[in-house]
Design a protein around this motif. Sequence first.
Motif, mmCIF file in Angstrom:
data_model
loop_
_atom_site.group_PDB
_atom_site.id
_atom_site.type_symbol
_atom_site.label_atom_id
_atom_site.label_comp_id
_atom_site.label_asym_id
_atom_site.label_seq_id
_atom_site.Cartn_x
_atom_site.Cartn_y
_atom_site.Cartn_z
ATOM 1 N N TYR A 120 0.932 -1.043 0.121
ATOM 2 C CA TYR A 120 -0.015 -0.045 0.041
ATOM 3 C C TYR A 120 0.962 1.422 0.007
ATOM 4 N N GLY A 121 1.985 1.189 0.769
ATOM 5 C CA GLY A 121 2.813 2.445 0.936
ATOM 6 C C GLY A 121 3.617 2.425 -0.567
ATOM 7 N N VAL A 122 4.070 1.445 -1.080
ATOM 8 C CA VAL A 122 4.682 1.726 -2.486
ATOM 9 C C VAL A 122 3.652 2.068 -3.459
ATOM 10 N N TRP A 123 2.357 1.615 -3.316
ATOM 11 C CA TRP A 123 1.293 1.969 -4.263
ATOM 12 C C TRP A 123 1.013 3.301 -3.879
ATOM 13 N N ASP A 124 1.589 4.088 -2.934
ATOM 14 C CA ASP A 124 1.512 5.384 -2.615
ATOM 15 C C ASP A 124 -0.201 5.731 -2.227
ATOM 16 N N TRP A 180 -4.348 8.402 5.303
ATOM 17 C CA TRP A 180 -5.732 8.865 5.950
ATOM 18 C C TRP A 180 -6.933 7.683 5.624
ATOM 19 N N VAL A 181 -6.844 7.394 4.413
ATOM 20 C CA VAL A 181 -7.799 6.246 3.650
ATOM 21 C C VAL A 181 -7.371 4.953 4.575
ATOM 22 N N TYR A 182 -6.023 4.545 4.353
ATOM 23 C CA TYR A 182 -5.868 3.485 5.211
ATOM 24 C C TYR A 182 -6.051 3.334 6.845
ATOM 25 N N ALA A 183 -5.954 4.742 7.404
ATOM 26 C CA ALA A 183 -6.297 4.496 8.862
ATOM 27 C C ALA A 183 -7.970 4.790 9.022
ATOM 28 N N ILE A 184 -8.631 5.035 8.009
ATOM 29 C CA ILE A 184 -10.155 5.128 8.210
ATOM 30 C C ILE A 184 -10.658 3.621 7.988
ATOM 31 N N LEU A 185 -10.278 3.055 7.084
ATOM 32 C CA LEU A 185 -10.608 1.628 6.546
ATOM 33 C C LEU A 185 -10.045 0.520 7.144
ATOM 34 N N PHE A 186 -8.855 0.807 7.887
ATOM 35 C CA PHE A 186 -8.185 -0.359 8.367
ATOM 36 C C PHE A 186 -9.317 -1.097 9.451
ATOM 37 N N ALA A 204 -8.829 -3.478 -1.239
ATOM 38 C CA ALA A 204 -8.517 -4.815 -1.051
ATOM 39 C C ALA A 204 -7.125 -4.870 -0.203
ATOM 40 N N MET A 205 -6.263 -4.138 -0.429
ATOM 41 C CA MET A 205 -5.032 -4.247 0.350
ATOM 42 C C MET A 205 -5.063 -3.913 1.759
ATOM 43 N N ILE A 206 -5.962 -2.808 1.931
ATOM 44 C CA ILE A 206 -6.371 -2.467 3.266
ATOM 45 C C ILE A 206 -7.092 -3.590 4.001
ATOM 46 N N TRP A 207 -7.999 -3.940 3.325
ATOM 47 C CA TRP A 207 -8.807 -5.248 4.137
ATOM 48 C C TRP A 207 -7.927 -6.639 4.368
#
Length: 135
Positions: free
Chosen positions: A36-40, A44-50, A99-102
């Motif tokens: 996800y980080g490499v994907w850039d 904020w989206v990661y934190a909200i959806l995690f 999908a990556m966050i999930w």
Amino acid sequence: MSDTAISEPTGSASGGVRTLLRLEGLALFLGMTLLYGVWDGSWWVYAILFLAPDLSFAGYLAGPKAGAVIYNTAHSYMAPMTLMTTGFALSSPLVLSIAMIWLAHIGFDRALGYGLKYYAGFGFTHLGRIGNARI
């Protein structure tokens, strides 16, 4: 035969197998977070959806069987892998990000020992008992 037989927790991983499954969860969490980080992707989206899959806990308000089905649906690899495949097929960065966050969430849970649930209750998982009643 009554439904009681299928409601009992039948088995859980133990010993080295349990450790391996938890390490696989850690690898999935780290791998998806790194990707996800490499994907850039937006952090904020990661934190909200995690933690979004944990909303499935609400299923336990309808009882342990419904809770287990809803929780397991949100915490199995099937839906996020289908989403990831769809994201690749459609070249959709948003779908791939979700999908990556999930998958990262599922990996994190598994690394902590939160496995798929049996109908007997939230504390009965395929990775062993969790919570205060753990033996």
